[in-house]
Design an enzyme around this catalytic site. Sequence first.
Site, short mmCIF file in Angstrom:
data_model
loop_
_atom_site.label_atom_id
_atom_site.label_comp_id
_atom_site.label_asym_id
_atom_site.label_seq_id
_atom_site.Cartn_x
_atom_site.Cartn_y
_atom_site.Cartn_z
N GLY A 36 -10.11 -6.29 6.52
CA GLY A 36 -10.23 -6.22 8.01
C GLY A 36 -10.87 -7.15 8.63
O GLY A 36 -11.22 -8.14 7.63
N GLY A 43 -10.08 -8.03 0.90
CA GLY A 43 -10.02 -8.28 2.09
C GLY A 43 -10.71 -9.49 2.37
O GLY A 43 -11.54 -10.56 2.62
N GLU A 103 -10.22 -0.71 -9.70
CA GLU A 103 -11.57 -0.77 -8.83
C GLU A 103 -12.42 0.09 -9.22
O GLU A 103 -12.98 0.66 -9.65
CB GLU A 103 -11.12 -0.22 -7.71
CG GLU A 103 -12.65 -0.83 -6.39
CD GLU A 103 -11.74 -0.56 -4.21
OE1 GLU A 103 -10.26 -1.60 -5.02
OE2 GLU A 103 -12.86 -0.39 -3.85
N THR A 153 -5.03 -8.72 7.16
CA THR A 153 -5.59 -8.94 8.38
C THR A 153 -4.60 -10.74 8.86
O THR A 153 -3.85 -10.47 10.05
CB THR A 153 -7.08 -8.76 8.28
OG1 THR A 153 -6.73 -8.18 7.88
CG2 THR A 153 -7.21 -8.56 10.35
N ASP A 174 -0.48 -1.81 -4.05
CA ASP A 174 -1.82 -2.04 -4.08
C ASP A 174 -2.84 -0.92 -3.82
O ASP A 174 -2.25 0.29 -2.60
CB ASP A 174 -1.65 -2.51 -2.28
CG ASP A 174 -3.21 -3.53 -1.89
OD1 ASP A 174 -4.39 -3.48 -2.89
OD2 ASP A 174 -3.53 -3.72 -0.47
N VAL A 210 -4.44 -10.88 0.86
CA VAL A 210 -4.54 -11.63 2.31
C VAL A 210 -3.73 -10.61 2.71
O VAL A 210 -2.25 -10.68 2.32
CB VAL A 210 -4.39 -12.94 2.60
CG1 VAL A 210 -3.92 -13.24 3.72
CG2 VAL A 210 -5.35 -14.02 1.89
N ASP A 267 -7.18 2.06 -7.70
CA ASP A 267 -7.74 2.76 -7.32
C ASP A 267 -8.99 4.18 -7.45
O ASP A 267 -8.71 4.85 -6.40
CB ASP A 267 -7.42 2.61 -5.60
CG ASP A 267 -9.16 2.00 -4.99
OD1 ASP A 267 -10.56 2.39 -5.33
OD2 ASP A 267 -9.09 2.12 -3.36
N SER A 273 0.65 -1.40 -0.01
CA SER A 273 0.46 0.10 0.16
C SER A 273 0.79 1.64 0.21
O SER A 273 2.51 1.30 -0.20
CB SER A 273 -1.12 -0.14 1.47
OG SER A 273 0.12 -0.02 2.25
#
Length: 290
Positions: A183, A211, A140, A235, A88, A233, A110, A53
Amino acid sequence: MQQYKLVSAREEIKKAKAGKYAIAQLNINNLEWTKAAIEVAQELKSPVILGVSEGAAKYMGGFRAVAMMAQGLVESMKITVPVILHLDHGQSVESCKAAIDAGFTSVMYDGSEHSIEENVHNTTEVVKYAHAHGVSVEAEVGTVGGTEDGVTGGVNYAKLEECLAIAKTGIDMLAASLGSVHGHYHGTPKLGFKEMEEYSHATHLPLVLHGGSGIPDDMIKKAIHAGQSKINVNTENQEAFAKGVRAYIESGADKTETGFDPRKLLSIGVKNMKETMKGKILLFGSNNKA
Ligand SMILES: [Zn+2]
């Protein structure tokens, strides 16, 4: 494939869609994370996408620092499986271009916060720049719920006409938000499997599921069958790591002899995280596909 080089997601994601498996995007935060993801992929003979990110890139010192670290590990460790370095949730066209210039081999733009017209316009610009540099692009449509890296949103399902509009930009993969959240999930995730199948067929694009933590295994399998070719993946890996570090410190191991050595201090965290990563790759079915 050139030896020991980061690669674009382009061919790998097409193979995944055709073979009905998904490639894991494992988000990285530091050297330990990056090395763990690459080692696990090599061990399982799986392609892997290292997700970064904007916030994580900043934390690690910037895009160039991340690209050199990832490329350096692939070379030094003589990694032969495809390793993709992916931005990301790139928040702007400029940010995507900067990541590409720094050596990222894949970017996500995004534009889901913008109108579909502006999203298409900006995505087109990213695709033009990325493809000229041999870099793959994810876009997205709709919004993933929850919070990631300080960006919070409610679930907003992607519409088919928006997916078709964005597909025309020439993107390599599409994150069509269909009920997943970043999350933790509160209760059982409500994923739009019917829409996944419909959008995947209509756009001819590999789909991306954001997510991916906390979705039951059977639902993941169903989602892959419905056209998801990349699953993010984050979290679950973070939790596995934290749990290991907590166990180490709570046992008092850091207070004995050289137990304060960071390589020891983080060791259980890394081990736990690698187990979680392995489990995901096996669940997604990308093992032995490299
Ligand atoms: Zn995401």
